[in-house]
Motif scaffolding. Structure first.
Motif, PDB file in Angstrom:
ATOM      1  N   PHE A  79       0.841  -1.201   0.000  1.00  0.00           N
ATOM      2  CA  PHE A  79       0.000   0.000   0.000  1.00  0.00           C
ATOM      3  C   PHE A  79       0.881   1.259   0.000  1.00  0.00           C
ATOM      4  N   HIS A  80       1.913   1.262   0.858  1.00  0.00           N
ATOM      5  CA  HIS A  80       2.744   2.459   0.995  1.00  0.00           C
ATOM      6  C   HIS A  80       3.397   2.843  -0.324  1.00  0.00           C
ATOM      7  N   SER A  81       3.943   1.850  -1.049  1.00  0.00           N
ATOM      8  CA  SER A  81       4.621   2.152  -2.312  1.00  0.00           C
ATOM      9  C   SER A  81       3.655   2.765  -3.320  1.00  0.00           C
TER      10      SER A  81
ATOM     11  N   VAL B  67      -9.172   1.136   0.940  1.00  0.00           N
ATOM     12  CA  VAL B  67      -8.448  -0.104   1.248  1.00  0.00           C
ATOM     13  C   VAL B  67      -7.699   0.063   2.578  1.00  0.00           C
ATOM     14  N   ARG B  68      -7.052   1.250   2.769  1.00  0.00           N
ATOM     15  CA  ARG B  68      -6.279   1.485   4.005  1.00  0.00           C
ATOM     16  C   ARG B  68      -7.210   1.525   5.215  1.00  0.00           C
ATOM     17  N   ILE B  69      -8.430   2.062   5.023  1.00  0.00           N
ATOM     18  CA  ILE B  69      -9.397   2.111   6.136  1.00  0.00           C
ATOM     19  C   ILE B  69      -9.801   0.681   6.530  1.00  0.00           C
TER      20      ILE B  69
ATOM     21  N   ALA C 131       7.956  16.826   6.610  1.00  0.00           N
ATOM     22  CA  ALA C 131       8.494  16.325   7.884  1.00  0.00           C
ATOM     23  C   ALA C 131       8.769  14.827   7.785  1.00  0.00           C
ATOM     24  N   HIS C 132       7.836  14.092   7.150  1.00  0.00           N
ATOM     25  CA  HIS C 132       7.964  12.635   7.002  1.00  0.00           C
ATOM     26  C   HIS C 132       9.230  12.288   6.201  1.00  0.00           C
ATOM     27  N   ILE C 133       9.401  12.945   5.082  1.00  0.00           N
ATOM     28  CA  ILE C 133      10.541  12.607   4.208  1.00  0.00           C
ATOM     29  C   ILE C 133      11.857  13.056   4.864  1.00  0.00           C
TER      30      ILE C 133
ATOM     31  N   SER D 191      13.887  -0.452   5.290  1.00  0.00           N
ATOM     32  CA  SER D 191      13.650  -1.903   5.190  1.00  0.00           C
ATOM     33  C   SER D 191      12.362  -2.317   5.925  1.00  0.00           C
ATOM     34  N   ARG D 192      11.855  -1.440   6.824  1.00  0.00           N
ATOM     35  CA  ARG D 192      10.606  -1.755   7.530  1.00  0.00           C
ATOM     36  C   ARG D 192       9.393  -1.627   6.616  1.00  0.00           C
ATOM     37  N   ILE D 193       9.509  -0.766   5.588  1.00  0.00           N
ATOM     38  CA  ILE D 193       8.328  -0.438   4.764  1.00  0.00           C
ATOM     39  C   ILE D 193       8.480  -0.901   3.310  1.00  0.00           C
TER      40      ILE D 193
HETATM   41  C1  HEM Z   1      10.337   9.409  -0.839  1.00  0.00           C
HETATM   42  C2  HEM Z   1       9.175   9.096  -0.351  1.00  0.00           C
HETATM   43  C3  HEM Z   1       8.903   8.303   0.894  1.00  0.00           C
HETATM   44  C4  HEM Z   1       9.701   7.531   1.663  1.00  0.00           C
HETATM   45  C5  HEM Z   1      11.183   7.223   1.449  1.00  0.00           C
HETATM   46  C6  HEM Z   1       8.908   7.015   2.746  1.00  0.00           C
HETATM   47  C7  HEM Z   1       9.366   6.178   3.731  1.00  0.00           C
HETATM   48  C8  HEM Z   1       8.626   5.654   4.747  1.00  0.00           C
HETATM   49  C9  HEM Z   1       9.113   4.800   5.804  1.00  0.00           C
HETATM   50  C10 HEM Z   1      10.555   4.359   5.953  1.00  0.00           C
HETATM   51  C11 HEM Z   1       8.084   4.473   6.604  1.00  0.00           C
HETATM   52  C12 HEM Z   1       8.134   3.591   7.837  1.00  0.00           C
HETATM   53  C13 HEM Z   1       8.422   4.457   9.021  1.00  0.00           C
HETATM   54  C14 HEM Z   1       8.628   3.621  10.254  1.00  0.00           C
HETATM   55  O1  HEM Z   1       9.697   3.082  10.385  1.00  0.00           O
HETATM   56  O2  HEM Z   1       7.691   3.497  11.053  1.00  0.00           O
HETATM   57  C15 HEM Z   1       6.900   5.133   6.068  1.00  0.00           C
HETATM   58  C16 HEM Z   1       5.640   5.010   6.584  1.00  0.00           C
HETATM   59  C17 HEM Z   1       4.563   5.684   6.104  1.00  0.00           C
HETATM   60  N1  HEM Z   1       4.537   6.599   5.073  1.00  0.00           N
HETATM   61 FE1  HEM Z   1       6.079   7.042   3.862  1.00  0.00          FE
HETATM   62  N2  HEM Z   1       7.642   7.497   2.633  1.00  0.00           N
HETATM   63  C18 HEM Z   1       7.591   8.279   1.506  1.00  0.00           C
HETATM   64  C19 HEM Z   1       6.501   8.957   1.029  1.00  0.00           C
HETATM   65  C20 HEM Z   1       5.269   8.921   1.597  1.00  0.00           C
HETATM   66  C21 HEM Z   1       4.129   9.595   1.080  1.00  0.00           C
HETATM   67  C22 HEM Z   1       4.132  10.453  -0.185  1.00  0.00           C
HETATM   68  C23 HEM Z   1       3.093   9.330   1.917  1.00  0.00           C
HETATM   69  C24 HEM Z   1       1.690   9.785   1.881  1.00  0.00           C
HETATM   70  C25 HEM Z   1       1.195  10.721   1.151  1.00  0.00           C
HETATM   71  C26 HEM Z   1       3.581   8.462   2.953  1.00  0.00           C
HETATM   72  C27 HEM Z   1       2.830   7.982   3.994  1.00  0.00           C
HETATM   73  C28 HEM Z   1       3.263   7.067   4.921  1.00  0.00           C
HETATM   74  C29 HEM Z   1       2.420   6.430   5.899  1.00  0.00           C
HETATM   75  C30 HEM Z   1       0.929   6.699   6.091  1.00  0.00           C
HETATM   76  C31 HEM Z   1       3.221   5.551   6.604  1.00  0.00           C
HETATM   77  C32 HEM Z   1       2.802   4.571   7.722  1.00  0.00           C
HETATM   78  C33 HEM Z   1       2.333   3.297   7.031  1.00  0.00           C
HETATM   79  C34 HEM Z   1       0.845   3.177   7.128  1.00  0.00           C
HETATM   80  O3  HEM Z   1       0.344   3.199   8.249  1.00  0.00           O
HETATM   81  O4  HEM Z   1       0.158   3.044   6.083  1.00  0.00           O
HETATM   82  N3  HEM Z   1       4.915   8.245   2.742  1.00  0.00           N
HETATM   83  N4  HEM Z   1       7.278   5.837   4.955  1.00  0.00           N
END
Ligand code: HEM
Length: 225
Positions: free
Chosen positions: A17-19, A92-94, A202-204, A219-221
């Motif tokens: 889903f995440h990818s 799907v995520r919900i 902030a996430h990135i 590697s977790r995701i």
């Molecule tokens: C270069 C792009 C991105 C990278 C490298 C990335 C990487 C990651 C990583 C490593 C995690 C796991 C964090 C952990 O260890 O707990 C994660 C989780 C997550 N990311 Fe990203 N992310 C990216 C883009 C995005 C985008 C664009 C979104 C949403 C618009 C997103 C939403 C989420 C969500 C919601 C999770 C938690 C998984 C879940 O509950 O579905 N990410 N991401």
């Protein structure tokens, strides 16, 4: 302090889903910024030339008028199609959020809704705040609640975008100025995108910092184990 109870932090469906979701969202944000929105301006409503102007994100292009309607640009059509795809992905995520798959449940995403979660959040913030000032992050297991809260807010903001976007898909007019409820929904859609972009930044940034510090959270995701 960690709530990780298995080696698998995120179940395979969440990783896949995440990818797909990240790719769709980043494309959608770029398309949304660049596209031209087919819109009939109010001041032209009473005039014969009411379809002479389309406005979008400060871009000014001469609109094509076909059969009394402002023609949708390819960018706008792509935005609509991707938006509906993202809305389906969010459904799907919900559904996944109601399961007990590792890392999937909604309780993980909103720890601040529960007393124990708020306590853990407070402890993590206290532990990490000095590091944040030096642009350093604690090990992932010492920041699970903070990270999950950000993920939860990203998904929440995405749901608001999806709901408002779907309403706009059905309510948006290319033949007349927008009615009041559509204008209000469009305002919310535009407001929330700013918050979403800030959360994603902030996430990135957090991912980059963790990787640089050798925490290997990617590697977790990753969809492949
Ligand atoms: C270069 C792009 C991105 C990278 C490298 C990335 C990487 C990651 C990583 C490593 C995690 C796991 C964090 C952990 O260890 O707990 C994660 C989780 C997550 N990311 Fe990203 N992310 C990216 C883009 C995005 C985008 C664009 C979104 C949403 C618009 C997103 C939403 C989420 C969500 C919601 C999770 C938690 C998984 C879940 O509950 O579905 N990410 N991401």
């Amino acid at each position: 302090m960690s709530d990780v109870v298995t080696n698998e932090v995120y179940a395979r469906p969440i990783r896949i889903f995440h990818s797909v979701f990240a790719l769709c969202m980043m494309t959608q944000l770029a398309v949304g910024e660049l596209m031209d929105v087919p819109e009939v301006e109010k001041e032209y409503e009473a005039s014969i030339q009411w379809v002479t102007s389309a406005i979008a994100h400060e871009a000014h292009h001469t609109p094509v008028v076909v059969g009394g309607a402002v023609e949708k640009t390819p960018g706008f059509e792509m935005h609509e199609l991707l938006g509906l795809t993202i809305a389906t992905l969010l459904l799907v995520r919900i559904i996944l959020a109601m399961s007990s798959l590792p890392g999937a449940n909604w309780r993980y995403l909103f720890p601040w809704l529960f007393a124990a979660g708020r306590k853990q959040l407070g402890q993590e913030v206290k532990l990490q705040v000095a590091g944040w000032k030096q642009i350093k992050l604690a090990a992932p297991e010492d920041g699970e609640s903070v990270a999950r809260s950000v993920h939860g807010l990203i998904l929440l903001a995405s749901v608001v975008m999806g709901v408002t976007g779907t309403l706009l898909f059905f309510g948006w007019s290319t033949t007349a100025p927008q009615v009041e409820w559509v204008e209000i929904v469009a305002e919310v859609h535009e407001l929330v995108v700013g918050a979403l972009e800030a959360l994603l930044a902030a996430h990135i940034l957090a991912v980059i910092l963790h990787q640089r510090q050798g925490h290997d959270i990617i590697s977790r995701i990753k969809p492949t184990a």
